[in-house]
Design an enzyme around this catalytic site. Sequence first.
Site, PDB file in Angstrom:
ATOM      1  N   THR A 154       0.812  -1.211   0.000  1.00  0.00           N
ATOM      2  CA  THR A 154       0.000   0.000   0.000  1.00  0.00           C
ATOM      3  C   THR A 154       0.847   1.263   0.000  1.00  0.00           C
ATOM      4  OG1 THR A 154      -1.756  -1.159   1.143  1.00  0.00           O
ATOM      5  CG2 THR A 154      -1.792   1.239   1.288  1.00  0.00           C
ATOM      6  N   PRO A 156       0.437   5.851  -0.214  1.00  0.00           N
ATOM      7  CA  PRO A 156      -0.531   6.913   0.095  1.00  0.00           C
ATOM      8  C   PRO A 156      -1.583   7.074  -1.008  1.00  0.00           C
ATOM      9  CG  PRO A 156       1.682   7.646   0.629  1.00  0.00           C
ATOM     10  CD  PRO A 156       1.830   6.304  -0.026  1.00  0.00           C
ATOM     11  N   ASP A 273      -5.028 -14.736  -1.728  1.00  0.00           N
ATOM     12  CA  ASP A 273      -5.838 -15.948  -1.708  1.00  0.00           C
ATOM     13  C   ASP A 273      -5.542 -16.757  -0.450  1.00  0.00           C
ATOM     14  OD1 ASP A 273      -6.729 -15.105  -4.111  1.00  0.00           O
ATOM     15  OD2 ASP A 273      -5.662 -16.597  -5.310  1.00  0.00           O
ATOM     16  N   ILE A 370     -26.781  -3.993  22.827  1.00  0.00           N
ATOM     17  CA  ILE A 370     -27.463  -4.870  23.777  1.00  0.00           C
ATOM     18  C   ILE A 370     -27.049  -4.565  25.213  1.00  0.00           C
ATOM     19  CG2 ILE A 370     -27.587  -7.287  24.575  1.00  0.00           C
ATOM     20  CD1 ILE A 370     -27.488  -8.040  21.520  1.00  0.00           C
ATOM     21  N   GLU A 398      -6.341  -5.943   3.650  1.00  0.00           N
ATOM     22  CA  GLU A 398      -6.352  -7.158   2.819  1.00  0.00           C
ATOM     23  C   GLU A 398      -7.471  -7.107   1.776  1.00  0.00           C
ATOM     24  OE1 GLU A 398      -3.149  -8.369   3.979  1.00  0.00           O
ATOM     25  OE2 GLU A 398      -4.134 -10.175   3.283  1.00  0.00           O
ATOM     26  N   GLY A 399      -7.829  -5.916   1.356  1.00  0.00           N
ATOM     27  CA  GLY A 399      -8.897  -5.768   0.358  1.00  0.00           C
ATOM     28  C   GLY A 399     -10.194  -5.375   1.033  1.00  0.00           C
ATOM     29  N   THR A 400     -10.709  -4.206   0.705  1.00  0.00           N
ATOM     30  CA  THR A 400     -11.958  -3.755   1.315  1.00  0.00           C
ATOM     31  C   THR A 400     -13.109  -4.662   0.894  1.00  0.00           C
ATOM     32  OG1 THR A 400     -12.531  -2.391  -0.579  1.00  0.00           O
ATOM     33  CG2 THR A 400     -11.206  -1.339   1.140  1.00  0.00           C
TER      34      THR A 400
END
Lengths: 419, 390
Positions: A154, A156, A273, A370, A398-400
């Site tokens: 990743t 910026p 994966d 609750i 890890e991927g949205t």
Amino acid sequence: MTIEFSLSARQKSLKDMVGGFGRSIIRPQSLQWDLEHAVPEAFLARFVEMAQSMGGASASWGVQGLGAAADAGDVESSKIGDAPSKKKSSAMVTSCIGAEELAWSDAALLLCLPGPGLGGPPVRGSATPEQKERFFGPFKDMSKGLKWAAYGLTEPNAGSDVAGIRTSCRKDGRDWILNGRKCFITNGARASWTVIFATIDPTLGRAGHRAFVVEKGTPGFSVGRIEDKMGLRASETAELVLEDCRVPEANLLGGEERYQSKEGFLTAMKTFDNTRPLVAAMAIGIGRAAYDYACDFVKENYALARHTARYTSIAEKLARIGRRLEAARLLTWRAAFLADEGQPNAKEASMSKASAGQAAIAACIEAIEICGAEGSIAKDHQLLEKWFRDIKVYDIFEGTGQIQRIVISKRLFPDLKAF
Amino acid sequence: MIAFAPSDDHKLMMDAGQKLSKALAGRVRETEKGGGLPEDLASAARELGVGVVHLPEAVGGAGLGLVAGVLLEEEIAAGDPATAFALGGTGAYALAMSELASPELAQDAAATAGAVAFGEPRPHRDRPGLSTIATKKADAFVLHGEKAYVLGAGKAERFVVFAQVDESKGERGIGAFLVSRGDGVKATARVRTLGLDAASFSGLVLDGARGVLISDEPRAMVRFFAKHALLNAARCVGLARAAFDVTRAYVEQRRAFGKPVAHFQAVAFTVADRAMDVEASRALVWRAAWLWDAASDVEGENAALLASARAIAHAHETAMQTADDGVQLHGGAGFMRDYPVEKYMRDAKQLSLYGMPAACAEQLAAAIELGRAPDLALVLPFADSQSAFT
């Protein structure tokens, strides 16, 4: 093959051991670590020792153990079917069971555990035998000091859009020169090495990607800011800066010939994966922690014999959380099962991650609802507000959730290349 | 171990199921208009053991267990969700007899034209429990009352009827009775329903009918209702899969704004979400069925019951949502009977009313998780009886 849902003896003992240790040792310190933004190294050292004393089971302590599990060829005999001698690997499923259990205790601890971490899978998948020996070697014995590795993808301006990374690399003699910034890197500051993804030419898109193992102390390689996060505060998240960073060609993952096509990008993607079901399992662990807490809270504090509409709606809330977590767990086990069977699982891995992230977030939100205001207070053994902060990022890193849906969509509609 | 791969035997059965399923899908409208399965399809389904493969051999089943049962139900329902219902109430009757009755009485249940009568037109106004009353007379019981939504009542020779034995005990005072067609038993006219048009539902009027008490053991009744509803959940998975498949194919070929509508995120993401729901529902149903097959004590049964409640709620919700989204993504075409998806939507609602509605299943799951012993009130498919807190 078969349809079966029983844990093996090893899985059961792993689950019991991690769960028991978590309840009595980890949980009581969880909030303190969160406030101190770190898990003490002495504790980590003790934890590693304990995990190692469990022998092969150390392979199953979540993400950090993923590689070890795969390397050790963690096998157990299948007790079902007409060929009892047939060996089946269940390493991924076992890792998911361990990861859920440890995250139930404290997810940040799991991310802090020494080991190759997310740096492991790309090295395992793409490195030459010489590189594997060189980079994994130091992790075999951590008695003289704990070690970490990291995964730097990743930037910026490029998160989900991996193809858009701008960190550059150019060949200079027998070295590569890297320039750019990587952000949100788990264990980035203390990592002995980090897998850095860079591009030889941004216009080439994925075909231009190269993956390097950049070692700590390499001139031009430095740590930028340490992030101040909503949750998972005991886990270190760092920015890494590469300024004319000179990396020897021997550190180009897999060697030059590996990058004839989109190999570099695929290295980045293949990691997911394998890791998505584990991240899903962790999310489920946190969600289950909140769910268990809410169930106990209701049992202890509500007069169950009283029949009121509000109680009925609380029961419905609990049931909904419980089943969504269970649904996500089964999708996760399925993705892991396919990986263990050596079958493609990209779609299933994304399904597990997408459903687990959302189910666990819902669990943490509803659990506070609750328990009422009491549920939002931070104190000993009262960790709901912490879990609420910890869980959110599980639908992002890890991927949205949106990226997972793109992955799933592309597999449902083969003609769909891009939106 | 944890494994999600049907065995070779399962696959053989599923292949045969798939063949029939395709034939069923091709004749969905004929089945619907005729109000029942054409005889060739009905006999093919019976030959395959639809509704009875999972039952023990002692009652005439194939003894393959619930995992096999849910696999087959899903395959068949993917062709036409009404199939199991169009075959009549025999499957449910045989299941009830095998769970509730003595081995002697249950012997030939799978070969008997039978029906199960549990529903009633409305809740009792003054107390919990059923309005149909069973009164002990000398050597047997005499039943008075009105049952509703009885599947296959018109053709049934035998009925398992749930009735109130002790009016002071609420749901704990319910018993299951074996009643034969004859004096004091009258099936009312078949009702028209929203969906599952091929199935024959009607009422049953009991006026001094003679009944043999086969069980007043709550645990056994809980088992019956839970398994019965789980098999229905497997049909929901089949329905959801069918609705998903036709929708996926439709949005891929339907073009708008110069490209397939599937290539818009709003469409693709909806389809992706439903794909997750279908996969998750199937896994939940498999696990619940596996737990029932493995259960050997009360603890095992409670685990199976909790898993069933979750599977039932998830599968019902998934079927309804997938069919609803299916019609939506077909656009105006989805509203037309030229496409099967409107039928799936109607069937989905009807299916979720049969067995155990999602709201009831949620209360059952919560009750177990909160440590309450699962009692009959939580499993009976009546809106007034479920609450995790009572």
